[in-house]
Design an enzyme around this catalytic site. Structure first.
Site, PDB file in Angstrom:
ATOM      1  N   LYS A  35     -23.818 -38.290  12.555  1.00  0.00           N
ATOM      2  CA  LYS A  35     -23.095 -38.184  11.274  1.00  0.00           C
ATOM      3  C   LYS A  35     -21.847 -37.314  11.446  1.00  0.00           C
ATOM      4  O   LYS A  35     -20.776 -37.644  10.940  1.00  0.00           O
ATOM      5  CB  LYS A  35     -24.006 -37.591  10.193  1.00  0.00           C
ATOM      6  CG  LYS A  35     -25.052 -38.586   9.719  1.00  0.00           C
ATOM      7  CD  LYS A  35     -26.168 -37.949   8.927  1.00  0.00           C
ATOM      8  CE  LYS A  35     -27.261 -39.002   8.698  1.00  0.00           C
ATOM      9  NZ  LYS A  35     -28.586 -38.478   8.494  1.00  0.00           N
ATOM     10  N   GLN A  79     -31.958 -34.059   5.486  1.00  0.00           N
ATOM     11  CA  GLN A  79     -32.425 -34.947   6.560  1.00  0.00           C
ATOM     12  C   GLN A  79     -33.941 -35.091   6.502  1.00  0.00           C
ATOM     13  O   GLN A  79     -34.670 -34.096   6.478  1.00  0.00           O
ATOM     14  CB  GLN A  79     -31.982 -34.365   7.923  1.00  0.00           C
ATOM     15  CG  GLN A  79     -32.246 -35.275   9.092  1.00  0.00           C
ATOM     16  CD  GLN A  79     -31.362 -36.527   9.110  1.00  0.00           C
ATOM     17  OE1 GLN A  79     -30.165 -36.470   8.838  1.00  0.00           O
ATOM     18  NE2 GLN A  79     -31.967 -37.673   9.397  1.00  0.00           N
ATOM     19  N   ASP A 138     -27.262 -40.073  -0.388  1.00  0.00           N
ATOM     20  CA  ASP A 138     -28.305 -40.929   0.189  1.00  0.00           C
ATOM     21  C   ASP A 138     -28.931 -41.859  -0.858  1.00  0.00           C
ATOM     22  O   ASP A 138     -29.739 -42.725  -0.513  1.00  0.00           O
ATOM     23  CB  ASP A 138     -29.434 -40.026   0.731  1.00  0.00           C
ATOM     24  CG  ASP A 138     -29.644 -40.204   2.224  1.00  0.00           C
ATOM     25  OD1 ASP A 138     -29.034 -41.134   2.789  1.00  0.00           O
ATOM     26  OD2 ASP A 138     -30.418 -39.428   2.810  1.00  0.00           O
TER      27      ASP A 138
END
Ligand code: NAD
Length: 289
Positions: free
Chosen positions: A52, A96, A119
């Site tokens: 990322k 995460q 997300d």
């Protein structure tokens, strides 16, 4: 007549996404910032975050990375998220996954301000997706799959789509997004009887189960489009593989299946290449709102 199978390459599409997003960012008055929170030090999580950061660097976005100890209590995680919610220099927040088992994933995810939920996993965005609302932030893998299908002009409306795997992160949002696009969707999972019969029924077969080469020639028929989401570490070595680098295979046996179907996404270089790009598409959508 020799049939050729179309390979649905994610890499060239990702490269054009890099160009498009960097051009957009140059025109913005703020530098888009994604704050990534990692809890513990799982090697896979560290590798995904590295990818990322590398993508962010390529397009000119800032990616911050905070690592919290794996024994941290809920209130420590919640406090950090609240601080980032209040920080106007941060437009996107991502925790995460997976989390250590003592932490409550739902409370943590739902602490993220939905306006910064890059997300698309907060209840607000899940509900938007469920209701086919106007403010959907699609989880990155699902968005990457749609981007790949769109890029290759693969029509989904009216098609029979079978999604194998029903995770919150991949299977379910992908299935609902396709349903919202008027596909006829069947979701299969561990408990599905006669899986081979179901998968052979599909016009478009999407596989996200985490089992190396599970879908072989017996699960497919000619004319299908197969999207392989799986990323499984293998000890097989591949041509041109760098020494010491891990090798990956998908959930689909590419050698066997690619001889039968009309189109297939490879692993690596298919959906995986699009997932990080799609995360930053989400970030840019948030910034431009
Ligand atoms: P998960 O473990 O959360 O879910 C797996 C799903 O597969 C479950 O719903 C389960 O019911 C189903 N399943 C497992 N075995 C099955 C079987 N034998 N038959 C039918 N269904 C079965 O996994 P996940 O997070 O959805 O990830 C799935 C795969 O996709 C993994 O390989 C993961 O690494 C990969 N992944 C790839 C990307 C990407 O960007 N390409 C992103 C996320 C996950």
């Amino acid at each position: 007549m020799v049939m050729t199978t179309q390979i649905l390459e994610g890499i060239s599409l990702r490269n054009s996404t890099i160009e498009r997003l960097s051009t957009k960012i140059k025109l913005l008055s703020v530098q888009p910032t994604l704050a990534v929170i990692q809890i513990g030090n799982l090697a896979d999580s560290t590798a995904f975050i590295k990818a990322k950061k590398a993508f962010g660097d390529k397009i000119g976005a800032r990616v911050t990375h905070t690592i919290l100890p794996d024994k941290i209590k809920m209130d420590g995680v919640v406090a950090l998220i609240k601080k980032l919610n209040a920080d106007s220099s941060v437009q996107g927040i991502l925790v995460q996954l997976p989390l250590p088992s003592h932490l409550d994933k739902h409370t943590i995810i739902d602490t993220i301000d939905p306006k910064k939920d890059v997300d698309g996993l907060t209840s607000t965005h899940t509900q938007e997706l469920w209701e086919d609302g106007s403010d959907i932030i699609l989880p990155a893998t699902a968005r990457g799959i749609l981007a790949l299908l769109d890029h290759y002009n693969i029509q989904v409306e009216g098609k029979k789509v079978v999604v194998v795997g029903r995770s919150t992160l991949v299977g379910k949002p992908t299935a609902i997004a396709l349903l919202n696009r008027n596909a006829t969707v069947i979701i299969c999972h561990r408990g599905t009887e006669n899986l081979k019969e179901e998968t052979r029924r599909a016009d478009i077969l999407i596989v996200a189960i985490g089992k190396a080469k599970f879908i072989n020639k017996d699960f497919v028929r000619s004319g299908q489009v197969v999207i392989d989401v799986g990323i499984n570490i293998t000890s097989e070595s591949k041509p041109r593989q760098e020494v010491g680098k891990k090798s990956f295979v998908g959930d689909v046996d590419f050698e066997e299946v690619s001889k039968i179907v009309s189109a297939i996404s490879p692993v690596p270089g298919g959906v995986g290449a699009m997932t990080v790009a799609s995360l930053f598409e989400n970030l840019l959508d948030i910034v431009e709102k």
